[in-house]
Design a protein around this motif. Structure first.
Motif, short mmCIF file in Angstrom:
data_model
loop_
_atom_site.label_atom_id
_atom_site.label_comp_id
_atom_site.label_asym_id
_atom_site.label_seq_id
_atom_site.Cartn_x
_atom_site.Cartn_y
_atom_site.Cartn_z
N LEU A 52 0.85 -1.18 0.00
CA LEU A 52 0.00 0.00 0.00
C LEU A 52 0.89 1.23 0.00
O LEU A 52 1.69 1.41 0.93
CB LEU A 52 -0.91 0.00 1.23
N ASP A 54 1.27 5.37 -0.26
CA ASP A 54 0.63 6.68 -0.09
C ASP A 54 0.87 7.54 -1.34
O ASP A 54 2.00 7.70 -1.80
CB ASP A 54 1.24 7.35 1.14
N VAL A 88 -0.82 -1.22 -4.54
CA VAL A 88 -2.02 -0.38 -4.49
C VAL A 88 -1.63 1.02 -4.03
O VAL A 88 -1.04 1.18 -2.95
CB VAL A 88 -3.08 -0.96 -3.53
N PHE A 90 -2.88 4.80 -2.78
CA PHE A 90 -4.08 5.30 -2.10
C PHE A 90 -3.95 6.78 -1.77
O PHE A 90 -2.86 7.30 -1.53
CB PHE A 90 -4.39 4.49 -0.84
N SER A 92 -7.52 9.58 -1.24
CA SER A 92 -8.84 9.69 -0.61
C SER A 92 -9.89 9.84 -1.70
O SER A 92 -9.58 10.05 -2.87
CB SER A 92 -8.88 10.87 0.36
N VAL A 101 -8.55 4.34 -3.59
CA VAL A 101 -7.48 3.37 -3.89
C VAL A 101 -7.33 3.25 -5.40
O VAL A 101 -8.27 3.46 -6.17
CB VAL A 101 -7.76 1.99 -3.27
N THR A 137 -5.49 11.31 3.00
CA THR A 137 -4.90 10.02 3.38
C THR A 137 -5.96 9.11 3.99
O THR A 137 -6.37 9.29 5.14
CB THR A 137 -3.75 10.22 4.38
N HIS A 139 -6.35 5.64 5.17
CA HIS A 139 -5.77 4.35 5.55
C HIS A 139 -6.83 3.26 5.63
O HIS A 139 -6.54 2.07 5.41
CB HIS A 139 -5.07 4.46 6.90
N ALA A 142 -7.47 1.84 2.19
CA ALA A 142 -6.28 1.09 1.77
C ALA A 142 -6.25 -0.29 2.43
O ALA A 142 -5.99 -1.31 1.78
CB ALA A 142 -5.03 1.87 2.11
N GLN A 145 -8.88 -2.62 0.95
CA GLN A 145 -8.47 -3.14 -0.35
C GLN A 145 -7.44 -4.26 -0.20
O GLN A 145 -7.50 -5.28 -0.90
CB GLN A 145 -7.90 -2.01 -1.20
N LEU A 164 2.58 -1.08 4.42
CA LEU A 164 1.92 0.22 4.34
C LEU A 164 2.96 1.32 4.34
O LEU A 164 3.66 1.52 5.34
CB LEU A 164 0.96 0.38 5.53
N THR A 166 3.53 5.31 4.12
CA THR A 166 2.78 6.56 4.26
C THR A 166 3.63 7.64 4.89
O THR A 166 4.53 7.35 5.68
CB THR A 166 1.51 6.34 5.10
#
Length: 747
Positions: A52, A54, A88, A90, A92, A101, A137, A139, A142, A145, A164, A166
């Motif tokens: 994931l 950001d 992926v 992500f 918003s 996403v 953002t 989360h 994300a 998904q 993740l 971010t």
């Protein structure tokens, strides 16, 4: 198993298990004692990874580039060809037509180089979102998904890992799907995250958050703690935890580290250097002996930089295909990150050569190796059918797809444990060691042993469990199911197979000792988990009543590869119950070629000749030194006790003796006439007169008569222990008392 960097690994061994245990009904026959044969350690365990990333508006262009490189590192460094990776992005969803996403890389396998190239290319679609794209953002979306991807059908039982990346905190104040008012939206999204984390724990999904810049560490800690936290048998380094780095330039190494720990792999140091335009630089990474699979990951920044790989023996390896026993697959050559995945790598220090063409800006380049050992434990019992109260020795060792591991350095970071469970008693731990003490047969031979007493209360089934954990190892548990011996169990045995070295085509002798308290019995002899190049000289033996001993041989095929041979020799009865067993401990070594033997013989001969010549030279020099008269000084007296009237020091190079005569009451040096002087035993000096008659021995301080009116005395410059000269000065005359000669430094 490769045991040193200078040796090639063994050819991949074909795992040929013998016939299945004879079926007997549970009502009429006891459960047979047999070690459960594990499937061959053909590959490292596969994983399903979702990254994931950001894409919020707080990112800079450099941040996004670092995130892309980090995602490519994971996609390209994965070790198992059966793994899957998805990426992926992500942000918003703040308005119509926006999506929180963006699946830039759908779930993709990494079996072929083309698969990994495809992942490397799709990662390039990660971007920094503008306000019209939804650049806050989310989360929660994300995580949802990622869990949705994890829930897709999986026939490989892959481990599940979410990364993740971010730079911020949860911010969905502008996302209407989380509530009517901005004040409640973050709270509602957080509740969704909390629920998702519980789902992740139930589904055994690890979550490894990596924050940079202004990321909130406490929020990321909650992500790590909320998912599954025991992926590698409780190893501390493999427990998911949040990482926060100062800025995006540290993301690559930190994420690669997290990836290695998450999939129970090992990781080497990242080696970094600067590469100038038109220049070449070498980077070095080390692959340990225990590694059966590895990926060398190179961050080169500019796709025009060329990378070449050299194994520890200095041989350039191909980027695709096989060489000797290793298989290679490169990917990412056309991008800023490339990797070389290696199956059965040669252990030791690898050289990675990076070459920059003219016109390319100066770059910081780096190389890192991620590796894993596809290992399995092999367990053996000294008594496969014990009775309550009896002692049993449990032995555990490690096996790879190419053999056993016996190098103490390679096993140093691993933990070997065992336990006993069964009916009628509580679980009993078994302490294992490779110390050569107690139950262990030899120190540092790779066999970990311990002894346990079967509880007196044991009533039926016994289960011995061997377990190996450690860095770079996914962890392997090997059960051994058996039962306590009953009244009908009248056979006991012992396999004796000493550690041995054999050439291809050779044989290794072993024996089976059997104690039979019943009728004569036919027993089977079989190999378990050994390569197809090893066979037994006999498949069965006849055990008469009483005690008997039976010889057998292990035959090594002419085409057997070099290295340690793994597996076991087992003796089984007619019902398939194991009566006795022991590990195979054979190292196959090819015979030394004739030309090399001749060269070795020549070198040995030269060494012997050189040593003999040196010995003769030293002995000759010692004899010369012992006979050398040059440190003798003669004195002529009218009478003993009076001052000398003449003095003569033996000249240098005069040989073992020198001549003199007395002329006009003076000592003069002569050649072949007159008196002669040479050294005798101890401190004595031998003097011969002109007629050839030997005079009394001459000793320092004791003059002898030469004629009726003249006496001869001597001082010896070799006086030891502080002895003073009898006639001359205490200080010697170095210019005449000793002439340095070759070999003096050897005396």
């Amino acid at each position: 198993m490769r045991v040193t960097p200078s040796l090639r690994s063994l050819r991949t061994l074909t795992a040929a298990l013998t016939a299945a245990v004879t079926a007997v009904t549970a009502a009429l026959a006891p459960v047979p004692a047999t070690a459960q044969a594990a499937p061959p350690a053909d590959d490292v365990k596969p994983v399903r990874v979702v990254i994931l990333v950001d894409e919020s508006g707080s990112l800079s262009g450099a941040d996004v580039a670092r995130e892309r490189a980090a995602a490519q590192l994971i996609a390209l460094s994965e070790l198992s060809p059966r793994s899957q990776v998805s990426v992926v992005g992500f942000g918003s969803s703040n308005g119509r037509g926006q999506s929180a996403v963006d699946i830039v890389c759908p779930l993709t396998g990494v079996e072929t180089a083309q698969d990994r190239e495809s992942l490397s290319r799709c990662v390039e679609r990660l971007r920094r979102r503008e306000s019209g794209d939804g650049n806050d953002t989310d989360h929660a979306a994300a995580l949802d998904q990622a869990l949705s991807i994890m829930n897709e059908p999986d026939d490989q039982q892959r481990s599940k890992i979410v990364f993740l990346l971010t730079d911020g905190v949860l911010d969905v104040a502008g996302s209407p799907q989380y509530g009517a008012d901005a004040g409640s939206r973050n709270r509602n999204a957080q509740k969704q995250i909390d629920s998702g984390l519980k789902d992740a724990e139930r589904a055994k999904v690890q979550i490894w958050p990596l924050g940079f810049g202004s990321a909130d560490k406490s929020s990321l800690d909650a992500f790590a703690a909320g998912g599954w936290r025991e992926p590698c048998g409780g190893q501390e380094s493999a427990t998911p935890r949040a990482r926060v780095v100062a800025d995006s330039k540290d993301v690559e190494r930190s994420l690669l580290e997290a990836f290695a720990y998450a999939r129970c792999a090992g990781i080497g140091d990242s080696v970094t250097d600067s590469l100038d335009s038109g220049a070449t630089v070498d980077l070095h990474v080390t692959i340990p002996i225990i590694a059966t699979d590895g990926s060398i990951v190179v961050v080169k920044r500019d796709r025009r930089i060329q990378v070449t790989y050299f194994d520890p023996e200095g041989t350039q390896v191909p980027k695709q295909g096989e060489q000797n026993e290793s298989t290679f697959q490169a990917a990412g050559e056309a991008g800023p990150v490339e990797s070389l995945r290696i199956r059965n790598p040669v252990p030791g220090q690898w050289r990675i050569q990076l070459k920059s063409p003219p016109g390319v800006d100066r770059q910081d380049v780096s190389a890192t190796v991620v590796w894993q050992g596809a290992l399995r434990a092999s367990i053996s019992l000294s008594n496969p059918r014990p009775r309550p109260g009896e002692q049993v020795t449990v032995r555990l060792r490690l096996q790879t797809r190419t053999g056993t591991i016996s190098d103490p350095a390679a096993l140093a970071g691993l933990r070997f444990t065992a336990g006993l469970t069964g009916e009628g008693f509580q679980e009993t731990p078994i302490a294992l060691g490779d110390t050569g003490d107690g139950a262990d047969r030899a120190k540092d031979d790779g066999e970990f042993s311990g002894r346990v007493a079967v509880p007196e209360t044991a009533t039926g089934t016994l289960s011995f469990l061997g377990k190996v954990t450690g860095p770079g190892v996914a962890g392997d548990e090997r059960p051994y199911e058996t039962r306590i011996a009953g009244p009908a169990d009248r056979l006991r045995g012992q396999v004796r197979l000493e550690a041995a070295v054999a050439e291809p085509g050779g044989e290794v002798a072993g024996t089976v000792g059997v104690t039979n308290d019943g009728e004569p019995a036919r027993l089977g002899l079989r190999l378990l988990d050994t390569p197809g190049t090893v066979s037994l000289s006999a498949q069965e033996l006849q055990a008469p009543a009483g005690t008997s001993e039976h010889a057998f041989t292990l035959r090594i095929a002419a085409d057997a590869a070099e290295g340690q041979v793994g597996g076991q020799v087992q003796v089984v009865d007619a019902a398939g119950q194991v009566v006795a067993e022991d590990f195979v401990k054979v190292e196959v070594q090819r015979p030394t070629p004739m030309w090399l033997r001749a060269l070795q013989a020549l070198l040995i001969l030269l060494v012997v000749v050189a040593a003999g010549l040196l010995f003769l030279m030293i002995r000759r020099r010692r004899r010369q030194r012992a006979a050398d008269p040059s440190e003798l000084t003669l004195y002529l007296f009218d009478r003993p006790g009076e001052p000398h009237i003449s003095r003569l020091q033996a000249p240098l190079g005069s040989g073992p003796e020198f001549g003199f005569d007395v002329t006009d009451r003076r000592l003069v040096h002569t050649y072949g006439t007159g008196y002669s002087v040479r050294r005798g035993e101890g401190r004595s000096v031998l003097v011969t007169d002109p007629s050839g008659r030997r005079l009394d021995p001459l000793i320092p301080g004791r003059p002898i008569a030469l004629t009726d009116h003249l006496y001869l005395g001597v001082d010896d410059g070799r006086a030891k222990g502080g002895e003073q000269p009898a006639y001359g000065p205490a200080e010697p005359q170095p210019s005449r008392t000793h002439r340095p000669m070759p070999g003096d430094d050897l005396l």
